[in-house]
Scaffold this active site. Structure first.
Site, PDB file in Angstrom:
ATOM      1  N   LYS A  16      59.048  -4.346  17.507  1.00  0.00           N
ATOM      2  CA  LYS A  16      59.144  -2.922  17.161  1.00  0.00           C
ATOM      3  C   LYS A  16      58.457  -2.049  18.223  1.00  0.00           C
ATOM      4  O   LYS A  16      59.037  -1.087  18.713  1.00  0.00           O
ATOM      5  CB  LYS A  16      58.502  -2.657  15.783  1.00  0.00           C
ATOM      6  CG  LYS A  16      59.147  -3.465  14.654  1.00  0.00           C
ATOM      7  CD  LYS A  16      58.524  -3.172  13.300  1.00  0.00           C
ATOM      8  CE  LYS A  16      57.064  -3.556  13.150  1.00  0.00           C
ATOM      9  NZ  LYS A  16      56.777  -5.004  13.237  1.00  0.00           N
ATOM     10  N   ARG A  92      55.912   0.224   4.374  1.00  0.00           N
ATOM     11  CA  ARG A  92      55.784  -1.228   4.221  1.00  0.00           C
ATOM     12  C   ARG A  92      55.797  -1.632   2.753  1.00  0.00           C
ATOM     13  O   ARG A  92      55.748  -2.827   2.456  1.00  0.00           O
ATOM     14  CB  ARG A  92      54.465  -1.687   4.826  1.00  0.00           C
ATOM     15  CG  ARG A  92      54.567  -2.264   6.230  1.00  0.00           C
ATOM     16  CD  ARG A  92      53.149  -2.454   6.734  1.00  0.00           C
ATOM     17  NE  ARG A  92      52.968  -3.525   7.670  1.00  0.00           N
ATOM     18  CZ  ARG A  92      52.826  -3.353   8.982  1.00  0.00           C
ATOM     19  NH1 ARG A  92      52.918  -2.168   9.524  1.00  0.00           N
ATOM     20  NH2 ARG A  92      52.598  -4.388   9.763  1.00  0.00           N
ATOM     21  N   ARG A 131      51.006 -12.595  22.407  1.00  0.00           N
ATOM     22  CA  ARG A 131      50.998 -11.131  22.588  1.00  0.00           C
ATOM     23  C   ARG A 131      49.660 -10.659  23.154  1.00  0.00           C
ATOM     24  O   ARG A 131      48.604 -11.113  22.751  1.00  0.00           O
ATOM     25  CB  ARG A 131      51.241 -10.436  21.248  1.00  0.00           C
ATOM     26  CG  ARG A 131      50.994  -8.931  21.333  1.00  0.00           C
ATOM     27  CD  ARG A 131      51.700  -8.154  20.258  1.00  0.00           C
ATOM     28  NE  ARG A 131      51.145  -8.371  18.933  1.00  0.00           N
ATOM     29  CZ  ARG A 131      51.645  -7.783  17.831  1.00  0.00           C
ATOM     30  NH1 ARG A 131      52.690  -6.977  17.914  1.00  0.00           N
ATOM     31  NH2 ARG A 131      51.106  -8.033  16.645  1.00  0.00           N
ATOM     32  N   ARG A 164      44.940  -9.137  19.950  1.00  0.00           N
ATOM     33  CA  ARG A 164      44.505  -8.527  18.696  1.00  0.00           C
ATOM     34  C   ARG A 164      43.849  -9.576  17.809  1.00  0.00           C
ATOM     35  O   ARG A 164      44.313 -10.701  17.750  1.00  0.00           O
ATOM     36  CB  ARG A 164      45.728  -7.937  17.959  1.00  0.00           C
ATOM     37  CG  ARG A 164      46.153  -6.605  18.490  1.00  0.00           C
ATOM     38  CD  ARG A 164      47.467  -6.128  17.941  1.00  0.00           C
ATOM     39  NE  ARG A 164      47.667  -6.313  16.494  1.00  0.00           N
ATOM     40  CZ  ARG A 164      48.737  -5.876  15.845  1.00  0.00           C
ATOM     41  NH1 ARG A 164      49.695  -5.239  16.501  1.00  0.00           N
ATOM     42  NH2 ARG A 164      48.867  -6.070  14.558  1.00  0.00           N
ATOM     43  N   ARG A 175      50.111 -12.579   7.431  1.00  0.00           N
ATOM     44  CA  ARG A 175      50.842 -11.321   7.651  1.00  0.00           C
ATOM     45  C   ARG A 175      52.341 -11.506   7.416  1.00  0.00           C
ATOM     46  O   ARG A 175      53.022 -10.622   6.904  1.00  0.00           O
ATOM     47  CB  ARG A 175      50.561 -10.787   9.056  1.00  0.00           C
ATOM     48  CG  ARG A 175      49.138 -10.224   9.152  1.00  0.00           C
ATOM     49  CD  ARG A 175      48.674 -10.085  10.582  1.00  0.00           C
ATOM     50  NE  ARG A 175      49.511  -9.194  11.339  1.00  0.00           N
ATOM     51  CZ  ARG A 175      49.756  -9.330  12.649  1.00  0.00           C
ATOM     52  NH1 ARG A 175      49.228 -10.344  13.326  1.00  0.00           N
ATOM     53  NH2 ARG A 175      50.509  -8.478  13.257  1.00  0.00           N
TER      54      ARG A 175
END
Ligand code: ADP
Ligand code: ADP
Length: 225
Positions: A16, A92, A131, A164, A175
């Site tokens: 995203k 969400r 990431r 992160r 998650r």
């Protein structure tokens, strides 16, 4: 089409943010990524940042009330968003989606499209473990799939890249579970209203971007007919 009121949806790591960077350049829209906003608040040590810290750390959703009232509403109701916006990471939950509908109604505006990026869970785990994000603006990289030109530093602003906290493997699965149990049900909600556009997020970033652009161009043409 006078306004582009867009939502980017998909599991964590679907791409995203990667697509948003491109769409913001294409359409010059204000971009509201709720996760980025919360991480910035946490870094500043603001009251909101302190309230959400534990949820972010665990990979749980922060309470609806907070994200709706303190993060999203003031932004979509601001002058810079008058001609449109790109939301990433919101809504969400069903309650968040309904709050957004109510706000759009009050503002006499309509959502243009919900862009859903689809990626299977196994691929998500690979993506989130590699990431890296820049400490200045949250620009997104991947150690293997999208490495920066100089290892460890952002191509766009030179700031150091970090992982992160919530991209550590133990939090990623949680998650994903949260996405499947609380967020995925929003897809049929938007589909019924003819707003949903789905994209194969396993394709390379440039290809996904091309498909999204083509879809938005078609929507624009339909609107002008
Ligand atoms: P990703 O990029 O992996 O999809 P985000 O950066 O959007 O994740 O979100 C990171 C975290 O911020 C979430 O795990 C959650 O704790 C919080 N968060 C972001 N958006 C929302 C939201 N709309 N409702 C509740 N919590 C949110
Ligand atoms: P989200 O905002 O949905 O959480 P990101 O845009 O941060 O997702 O992307 C998650 C990770 O996957 C990043 O490391 C990014 O570089 C990488 N990535 C994004 N899109 C693709 C793609 N189409 N193919 C391979 N890797 C991708």
């Amino acid at each position: 089409m006078t306004e582009l009121n867009l939502i980017l949806m998909g599991p964590p790591g679907a791409g995203k943010g990667t697509q948003a960077e491109r769409l913001v350049d294409d359409f010059d829209l204000p971009y509201y990524a709720t996760g980025d906003i919360l991480r910035a608040e946490r870094q500043n040590g603001s009251e909101l940042g302190r309230k959400v810290e534990e949820y972010l750390q665990k990979g749980d959703l922060v309470p609806d009330e907070l994200i709706i009232e303190e993060v999203v509403m003031p932004r979509i109701d601001s002058p810079e968003a008058e001609d449109g916006f790109l939301l990433d990471g919101f809504p969400r939950t069903q309650r968040q989606a309904e709050a957004l509908d109510a706000a759009m109604g009050r503002l006499r505006r309509e959502l243009t499209a919900v862009l859903s990026i689809e990626v299977p869970d196994e691929e998500i785990v690979r993506r989130l473990s590699g990431r890296r994000i820049c400490t200045k603006k949250g620009h997104v990289y991947h150690v293997e799939f999208d490495p920066p030109k100089h290892e460890g530093f952002c191509d766009q602003d030179g700031s150091p890249l970090v992982q992160r906290d919530d991209d550590k493997p133990e939090t990623v699965q949680h998650r994903l579970d949260v996405f499947h149990s609380q967020t995925k049900t929003l897809l049929p909600y938007y589909e019924k209203r003819g707003l949903l556009r789905s994209f194969d997020g396993t394709r390379p970033p440039e290809e996904v971007h091309g498909h999204i652009r083509a879809t938005l161009a078609t929507l624009k043409l339909e609107d002008e007919l």
